[in-house]
Design a protein around this motif. Sequence first.
Motif, PDB file in Angstrom:
ATOM      1  N   GLN A 110       2.182   8.810  -6.555  1.00 43.65           N
ATOM      2  CA  GLN A 110       2.447  10.253  -6.413  1.00 43.65           C
ATOM      3  C   GLN A 110       3.558  10.717  -7.351  1.00 43.65           C
ATOM      4  O   GLN A 110       3.681  11.907  -7.630  1.00 43.65           O
ATOM      5  CB  GLN A 110       2.813  10.568  -4.963  1.00 43.65           C
ATOM      6  CG  GLN A 110       1.617  10.499  -4.044  1.00 43.65           C
ATOM      7  CD  GLN A 110       2.003  10.543  -2.572  1.00 43.65           C
ATOM      8  OE1 GLN A 110       2.984  11.157  -2.190  1.00 43.65           O
ATOM      9  NE2 GLN A 110       1.235   9.869  -1.743  1.00 43.65           N
ATOM     10  N   LEU A 141       0.838  -1.213   0.000  1.00 40.52           N
ATOM     11  CA  LEU A 141       0.000   0.000   0.000  1.00 40.52           C
ATOM     12  C   LEU A 141       0.864   1.252   0.000  1.00 40.52           C
ATOM     13  O   LEU A 141       0.609   2.205  -0.736  1.00 40.52           O
ATOM     14  CB  LEU A 141      -0.888   0.021   1.258  1.00 40.52           C
ATOM     15  CG  LEU A 141      -2.218  -0.711   1.218  1.00 40.52           C
ATOM     16  CD1 LEU A 141      -2.829  -0.752   2.615  1.00 40.52           C
ATOM     17  CD2 LEU A 141      -3.179  -0.034   0.237  1.00 40.52           C
ATOM     18  N   GLY A 196       1.253   4.091  -3.050  1.00 39.64           N
ATOM     19  CA  GLY A 196       0.996   5.518  -2.865  1.00 39.64           C
ATOM     20  C   GLY A 196       2.179   6.350  -3.339  1.00 39.64           C
ATOM     21  O   GLY A 196       2.015   7.329  -4.075  1.00 39.64           O
ATOM     22  N   GLN A 197       3.373   5.935  -2.922  1.00 37.99           N
ATOM     23  CA  GLN A 197       4.575   6.689  -3.289  1.00 37.99           C
ATOM     24  C   GLN A 197       4.795   6.676  -4.804  1.00 37.99           C
ATOM     25  O   GLN A 197       5.117   7.694  -5.404  1.00 37.99           O
ATOM     26  CB  GLN A 197       5.802   6.094  -2.588  1.00 37.99           C
ATOM     27  CG  GLN A 197       5.775   6.226  -1.080  1.00 37.99           C
ATOM     28  CD  GLN A 197       5.853   7.674  -0.628  1.00 37.99           C
ATOM     29  OE1 GLN A 197       6.649   8.455  -1.143  1.00 37.99           O
ATOM     30  NE2 GLN A 197       5.015   8.056   0.308  1.00 37.99           N
ATOM     31  N   VAL A 254      -3.383   4.920  -9.086  1.00 33.86           N
ATOM     32  CA  VAL A 254      -3.331   3.614  -8.415  1.00 33.86           C
ATOM     33  C   VAL A 254      -4.694   2.922  -8.506  1.00 33.86           C
ATOM     34  O   VAL A 254      -5.707   3.484  -8.102  1.00 33.86           O
ATOM     35  CB  VAL A 254      -2.939   3.757  -6.923  1.00 33.86           C
ATOM     36  CG1 VAL A 254      -2.871   2.387  -6.252  1.00 33.86           C
ATOM     37  CG2 VAL A 254      -1.607   4.486  -6.788  1.00 33.86           C
ATOM     38  N   LEU A 290      -3.148   5.258   4.277  1.00 34.76           N
ATOM     39  CA  LEU A 290      -2.376   4.652   3.176  1.00 34.76           C
ATOM     40  C   LEU A 290      -3.196   4.665   1.884  1.00 34.76           C
ATOM     41  O   LEU A 290      -2.663   4.920   0.799  1.00 34.76           O
ATOM     42  CB  LEU A 290      -1.942   3.232   3.547  1.00 34.76           C
ATOM     43  CG  LEU A 290      -0.938   3.140   4.709  1.00 34.76           C
ATOM     44  CD1 LEU A 290      -0.751   1.690   5.152  1.00 34.76           C
ATOM     45  CD2 LEU A 290       0.421   3.739   4.321  1.00 34.76           C
ATOM     46  N   LEU A 291      -4.497   4.404   2.006  1.00 33.26           N
ATOM     47  CA  LEU A 291      -5.365   4.432   0.820  1.00 33.26           C
ATOM     48  C   LEU A 291      -5.495   5.862   0.291  1.00 33.26           C
ATOM     49  O   LEU A 291      -5.449   6.100  -0.919  1.00 33.26           O
ATOM     50  CB  LEU A 291      -6.751   3.854   1.150  1.00 33.26           C
ATOM     51  CG  LEU A 291      -6.785   2.338   1.360  1.00 33.26           C
ATOM     52  CD1 LEU A 291      -8.124   1.903   1.945  1.00 33.26           C
ATOM     53  CD2 LEU A 291      -6.509   1.592   0.049  1.00 33.26           C
ATOM     54  N   ASP A 292      -5.613   6.800   1.213  1.00 32.73           N
ATOM     55  CA  ASP A 292      -5.709   8.226   0.856  1.00 32.73           C
ATOM     56  C   ASP A 292      -4.480   8.710   0.108  1.00 32.73           C
ATOM     57  O   ASP A 292      -4.565   9.615  -0.716  1.00 32.73           O
ATOM     58  CB  ASP A 292      -5.780   9.016   2.165  1.00 32.73           C
ATOM     59  CG  ASP A 292      -7.044   9.792   2.283  1.00 32.73           C
ATOM     60  OD1 ASP A 292      -8.056   9.309   1.745  1.00 32.73           O
ATOM     61  OD2 ASP A 292      -7.007  10.867   2.926  1.00 32.73           O
ATOM     62  N   GLU A 293      -3.344   8.119   0.443  1.00 31.46           N
ATOM     63  CA  GLU A 293      -2.071   8.512  -0.180  1.00 31.46           C
ATOM     64  C   GLU A 293      -1.948   7.982  -1.611  1.00 31.46           C
ATOM     65  O   GLU A 293      -1.014   8.314  -2.316  1.00 31.46           O
ATOM     66  CB  GLU A 293      -0.900   7.992   0.664  1.00 31.46           C
ATOM     67  CG  GLU A 293      -0.637   8.810   1.914  1.00 31.46           C
ATOM     68  CD  GLU A 293      -0.019  10.177   1.605  1.00 31.46           C
ATOM     69  OE1 GLU A 293       1.038  10.210   0.974  1.00 31.46           O
ATOM     70  OE2 GLU A 293      -0.624  11.194   1.983  1.00 31.46           O
ATOM     71  N   CYS A 294      -2.866   7.110  -2.012  1.00 28.34           N
ATOM     72  CA  CYS A 294      -2.816   6.548  -3.370  1.00 28.34           C
ATOM     73  C   CYS A 294      -3.658   7.418  -4.305  1.00 28.34           C
ATOM     74  O   CYS A 294      -4.899   7.404  -4.212  1.00 28.34           O
ATOM     75  CB  CYS A 294      -3.373   5.117  -3.387  1.00 28.34           C
ATOM     76  SG  CYS A 294      -2.370   3.919  -2.524  1.00 28.34           S
TER      77      CYS A 294
END
Length: 401
Positions: A24, A16, A20-21, A123, A114-118
Amino acid sequence: MTGTDVIILGAGAAGLFAAGQAGQRGLRVALLEKAEAPGKKILISGGGRCNFTNLGAGPANYLSANPHFAKSALARYSPTDFIALVEKHGIAWHEKTLGQLFCDGSAKQIVAMLLDECPPDCVTLTCGVEIAEVARGADGRFTVTAADGRQWQAPALVIATGGPSIPKMGASDFAYRLARQFGLKVVEPRPALVPLTLGGEDVLFRELSGVAAPVLARAGEGKQKAEFVEAALFTHKGLSGPAILQISSYWRHGEPVGITFLPDAASDWLLEAKRDRPRTHLRTLLRERLPDRLADALADRLASKGSGLEQELGNCSDKELRAAQARLADWRFAPTGTEGYAKAEVTAGGIATAELSSRTMEAVKVPGLYAIGEAVDVTGWLGGYNFQWAWASGFACAEAL
Ligand code: FDA
């Protein structure tokens, strides 16, 4: 799916975070998860509050055939970086003990973060995917085929499917099988951060089930040895509690485990007590410092074999008291085994670090193939270190994609 830059297998902590990384950075990521929802182990971690990192996390807190391997990734993504992310998402946290950071609320917040960061345009998370085949074409592209026939293709593939601990949650040796398929060596996996079982003469200690006490516990040999001062817990099967879980990662079948009861006691404390309180009994002294049941069990064993230790201290010989002190400082248990993957918080061993670049987590022999998180032969101590490895290895990989 067409136009995918990277396929990440496993939407746990490492997968996850890496997704995300990478997203981004504008990469199109296909994140494939076998379970019906992502981050299941995160949700049950830390008693539901997720011990998401440790303030002191550094290479010395990890076991690996190559103790230097984790250095680069851990240095480039530190606990401070993860704390900044947690704070950016407004998640309240606290330090419980020994640098261990937990959510004030719930581990669900970490999964949501973690989901928000995707980024949703980059993703794509697909759950409930049963992977039937992974292949690499002559052009170096990877094709993942699901049991229902769906296919994903990309020039990069990340193995983030964790280790086999807690099989009832769907954990398996999938990562190792896949690594071997591509010719990568795997360091023999074994349950770690796991309770130890007792038998033989030690079996009597199982009567103490439920009793806990602070101890210094030590195990292992050579470079792979360690000692921890924390609580030990007697169970109906043997030994558990943080001190035991920690040393279990270093323990090997056939080796003893050494326990120092009363780790804060002065080295000559029984001789001092004989001088200061000669009418007292050893049992009374132990009961003053330890739970009664444990004190009685230790006193019974020390006083057995016809020793004079049942008498008042003033009547015990210095030699006997020194021997009792020494035994309490290094009580040897001979575990018969561990409670296995069913109870192991992590798996030690895994995809050999010699096969991977410590900077990027990419397989040296298979360009485009990466491995991160618990699947790799890097195992952290108890206390947030394993998640920190998941974040750091995921970050190193995502930067390199
Ligand atoms: P992780 O296991 O998180 O994720 C792997 C993912 O891959 C899973 O979602 C799995 O379903 C999926 N998967 C598996 N096979 C697949 C396949 N064939 N195809 C597709 N997907 C597949 N650590 C810590 O630092 N602090 C803590 O508080 C705790 N607490 C804790 C409690 C308990 C009960 C356990 C069991 C473990 C912990 N841990 C921990 C350890 C921590 O949970 C663990 O080290 C990390 O989750 C490892 O992250 P990974 O992403 O590598 O694997």
